[in-house]
Write an enzyme that holds these catalytic residues in place. Structure first.
Site, mmCIF file in Angstrom:
data_model
loop_
_atom_site.group_PDB
_atom_site.id
_atom_site.type_symbol
_atom_site.label_atom_id
_atom_site.label_comp_id
_atom_site.label_asym_id
_atom_site.label_seq_id
_atom_site.Cartn_x
_atom_site.Cartn_y
_atom_site.Cartn_z
ATOM 1 N N ASP A 279 9.685 5.340 32.204
ATOM 2 C CA ASP A 279 10.284 6.385 33.035
ATOM 3 C C ASP A 279 9.970 6.132 34.511
ATOM 4 O OD1 ASP A 279 10.800 9.301 34.031
ATOM 5 O OD2 ASP A 279 11.377 9.345 31.929
ATOM 6 N N HIS A 307 9.314 13.305 36.752
ATOM 7 C CA HIS A 307 10.001 13.248 35.458
ATOM 8 C C HIS A 307 9.115 12.620 34.387
ATOM 9 C CE1 HIS A 307 13.168 11.920 32.555
ATOM 10 N NE2 HIS A 307 13.753 13.034 32.939
ATOM 11 N N SER A 470 15.857 14.920 27.901
ATOM 12 C CA SER A 470 14.640 14.241 28.367
ATOM 13 C C SER A 470 13.393 14.932 27.848
ATOM 14 C CB SER A 470 14.585 14.236 29.900
ATOM 15 O OG SER A 470 15.476 13.311 30.443
#
Length: 530
Positions: A279, A307, A470
Site C-alpha cells: 500500500d 491509507h 480497502s
C-alpha cells in the site's frame, strides 16, 4: 467501463483500435472549431446575421465537444483538470479579442495566433493520443509496456526496435527464486516523447518478433480510495478493554462477540503468521500497531501513510492493550504485520511497482499479502499479475485483494480478477452490500467483510473512520493469517473453502460474510479428527 484497446488473442498482443484515433481527431477538431467560431463571433458581433449563425455554430460545436470529451476515455485521471485548462484557454482568448476589437486586423491576428497556438501547444498536449485510457487507469510515464520474452537472454532481439525508436528497455522483475517463476523473463519498455506517435507501429513491430510472447500495458493503478462517512456510533458488547472497541461494529459482525471467539484461547498457533500490507506504507510507530509491527525498510514508513496505516490497523491492531481499537488478532503470538510501500504521495502506483511489491513480500516469507488497490483492466486480466500471484503462492503466501469501489463486477478489475486470489466485497451495518462495492460473484474466489464506517489507525496515534473495499480486504487478510498461523501449509483454495463453508451468505453478488473464528475452530476440529 469499456476497454479502449483490442487484443489479438492468437498472439497475446494488444494494439490500439483505429476507431479511437478517429474519435480523438473528431474531438480535437471540435475544440478548434469551437474556438474558431467563438473568435469569428466576437469579430463579427456587430453584423447581426453573421452573429446568429456563428453563435449557433459555436454552441453546437462546443456542446458536441463536451459530450464526446466526457463520454470518451481521453485524459484518464486528468480529465477534469484538462477540461478546465481547455476552458481557461478559450476564456483568455475571448478576453484578448474583446479588448482588441477596436482594431479589426490586430484582433484578427490575435485570433489566428491563438488558434495556431491552440493546435500546437494546447490540443496536442491536453487532447493527445496518450490520453486515451480508461478513466481509472493511465500508463506509467516512464515504462509504458510490460513484455514477456521467451527467455530473458533473448533481450538482444529488441535491439533493432530499441535503436529505431530510441526506446528504454530494462528487465522488469527480479524474483529471488527464479526457478519458481517466469517473471524474470519480463522486460519493461519506455517510449520517449519523440516517439509517442509511433506507439501503434512499435506494438506491430514487437508482434512479429517470435521471441516476444506477450505484451501488456504498465497500467497506472490507484488505491481503492476510501469513501469517508459521518460516524453512526453504535455500542457493541465486545468484552475487550480497548477503549474504542465499543464503536467497532465490524468485529461483532465478524463473530468476535460469539462464544466461539472465547475458545480461541484453547488453541495454540504453530507459528506467527506475517501479513504484508502492499500500500502507501505504514506508520509502524503507532501506539496501537508497534507491538504487532515488523519494520522492513525506513522508506516504507515515510510519506503519506494514511491509507496503509488504516489497513494495517484493521488487519492487526493490538487487542486488549487498553489503547485504541482491537482487531481479530488475539495476541502477537498469532499474527504480525508489515508494510511495503508501492504508492507515491498522491496515491498512485503502476502494475510494475505493485508486482515488485508482491515479489518482495513473497521473498520475505509473507504468509498473507493484502492489497487494497486496483483499477479497471485493459485486457480483463493481466498475465503478469497471474505470474506474480503464482510466484507468491509458490513461496507460501495467500493473496487477498479488495474488489473495488465502482459498483460494478470485480471481473473487470485487476488484480482482483487474477487467478488464485481471494477478492473481497464490502458490506454495511445492515448486512447488505455497500452501495459503492464491486460484486464478486464473477471472480474465482469472492468473499465479503465489513467495509463501511470502519474505525482504524492512522498516523500520529490517531483513529478515523473510513469506508471502502480497502477496509474490507484487511479483515479477510487477518482471518486467513489466523488460519495460516494454525496450519502453516494452508493453500489459497483451502483457506477460501473454510471461510466459505463457515460464513454467512449475504447474497449471490456479494458472497459470504466471513466468520473467522468459526473457520479456525473448524480447521482445528478437522486436524484433531485426522
Amino acid at each position: 467501463m469499456d476497454t479502449l484497446f483490442l487484443r489479438n488473442f492468437g498472439t497475446d498482443i494488444i494494439c490500439y483500435g483505429h476507431d479511437k484515433f478517429t474519435m480523438i481527431g473528431v474531438i480535437q477538431i471540435l475544440y478548434l472549431a469551437s474556438l474558431a467560431f467563438l473568435m469569428l463571433w466576437s469579430l463579427f458581433k456587430s453584423k447581426t446575421q453573421f452573429s446568429y449563425i456563428l453563435s449557433g455554430l459555436f454552441f453546437f460545436s462546443f456542446l458536441t465537444f463536451i459530450l464526446l470529451f466526457f463520454t470518451s476515455n481521453i485524459g484518464g485521471f486528468y480529465k477534469i483538470p484538462n477540461f478546465l485548462m481547455l476552458l481557461t484557454y478559450i476564456s483568455i482568448t475571448t478576453f484578448l479579442l474583446q479588448r482588441s476589437l477596436k482594431n479589426f486586423w490586430i484582433a484578427a491576428f490575435i485570433g489566428i495566433a491563438s488558434l495556431a497556438f491552440a493546435k500546437v501547444y494546447v490540443v496536442d498536449k491536453l487532447l493527445s493520443k496518450k490520453g486515451i485510457f480508461p478513466s481509472s487507469s493511465t500508463l506509467d510515464n516512464e515504462w509504458e509496456f510490460i513484455v514477456e520474452l521467451d527467455e530473458i537472454k533473448d533481450i538482444s532481439v529488441l535491439n533493432e526496435i530499441q535503436l529505431k525508436y530510441d526506446l528504454s528497455i530494462s528487465p522488469a522483475f527480479n524474483p529471488k527464486y527464479k526457478n519458481q517463476t517466469e517473471l524474470d523473463d519480463y522486460v519493461v519498455i519506455g517510449i520517449p516523447q519523440s516517439a509517442e506517435e509511433h506507439q501503434e507501429d512499435i506494438l506491430k513491430e514487437l508482434r512479429i518478433i517470435k521471441e516476444v510472447l506477450h505484451i501488456e500495458y504498465n497500467e497506472q493503478i490507484k488505491r481503492n480510495f476510501p469513501q469517508l462517512r459521518s460516524s453512526k456510533k453504535k455500542t457493541t458488547d465486545l468484552k475487550l478493554n480497548d477503549p474504542l472497541v465499543k464503536e467497532q461494529w465490524s468485529l461483532s459482525a465478524l463473530g468476535l462477540s460469539k462464544p466461539q471467539a472465547n475458545t480461541l484461547n484453547l488453541i495454540t498457533p504453530k507459528k506467527t503468521a506475517l501479513i504484508v500490507i502492499i500500500d502507501s506504507g505504514v506508520d509502524g510507530a503507532h501506539e496501537d500497531l508497534r507491538d504487532n509491527y515488523i519494520g522492513l525498510d525506513p522508506e516504507y514508513e515515510n510519506g503519506n501513510l494514511d491509507h496503509g496505516t488504516h489497513c494495517a490497523g484493521i488487519a492487526c491492531a493490538v487487542s486488549n492493550n487498553r489503547i485504541g481499537i482491537a482487531s481479530l488478532v488475539p495476541n502477537k503470538d498469532w499474527v504480525k504485520v508489515a508494510g511495503i510501500k508501492v504508492f507515491n504521495f498522491l496515491g498512485f502506483s503502476t502494475q510494475k511497482r505493485t508486482i515488485e511489491g508482491m515479489i518482495e513480500a513473497a521473498d520475505l516469507g509473507a504468509d498473507v499479502i493484502s492489497m487494497s488497490l486496483g483499477a479497471r483492466s485493459f485486457l480483463g486480466k493481466e498475465q503478469a499479475y497471474n505470474e506474480a500471484v503464482a510466484y507468491c503462492n509458490a513461496m507460501g503466501a495467500i493473496v487477498v485483494v479488495s474488489a473495488g469501489n465502482s459498483n460494478a463486477s470485480a471481473k473487470d478489475f485487476s488484480p482482483v480478477n487474477s487467478q488464485n486470489v481471494i477478492g473481497v466485497a464490502s458490506i454495511n451495518r445492515d448486512m447488505e452490500r455497500s452501495s459503492f462495492s464491486n460484486t464478486v460473484h464473477e471472480i474465482e474466489m469472492g468473499l465479503c467483510a465489513p467495509g463501511e464506517d470502519i474505525l482504524s489507525t492512522v498516523p500520529n496515534n490517531k483513529y478515523v473512520r473510513k469506508s471502502g473495499t480497502s477496509m474490507a480486504a484487511p479483515y479477510v487478510s487477518s482471518s486467513v493469517a489466523l488460519l495460516k498461523a494454525y496450519q502453516p501449509n494452508l493453500r489459497t483454495q483451502e483457506a477460501y473453502d473454510l471461510l466459505l463453508s463457515t460464513g454467512v451468505r449475504i447474497d449471490n453478488e456479494t458472497g459470504v460474510l466471513i466468520q473467522p473464528f468459526e473457520a479456525l475452530l473448524e480447521l482445528a476440529s478437522r486436524e484433531e479428527g485426522s
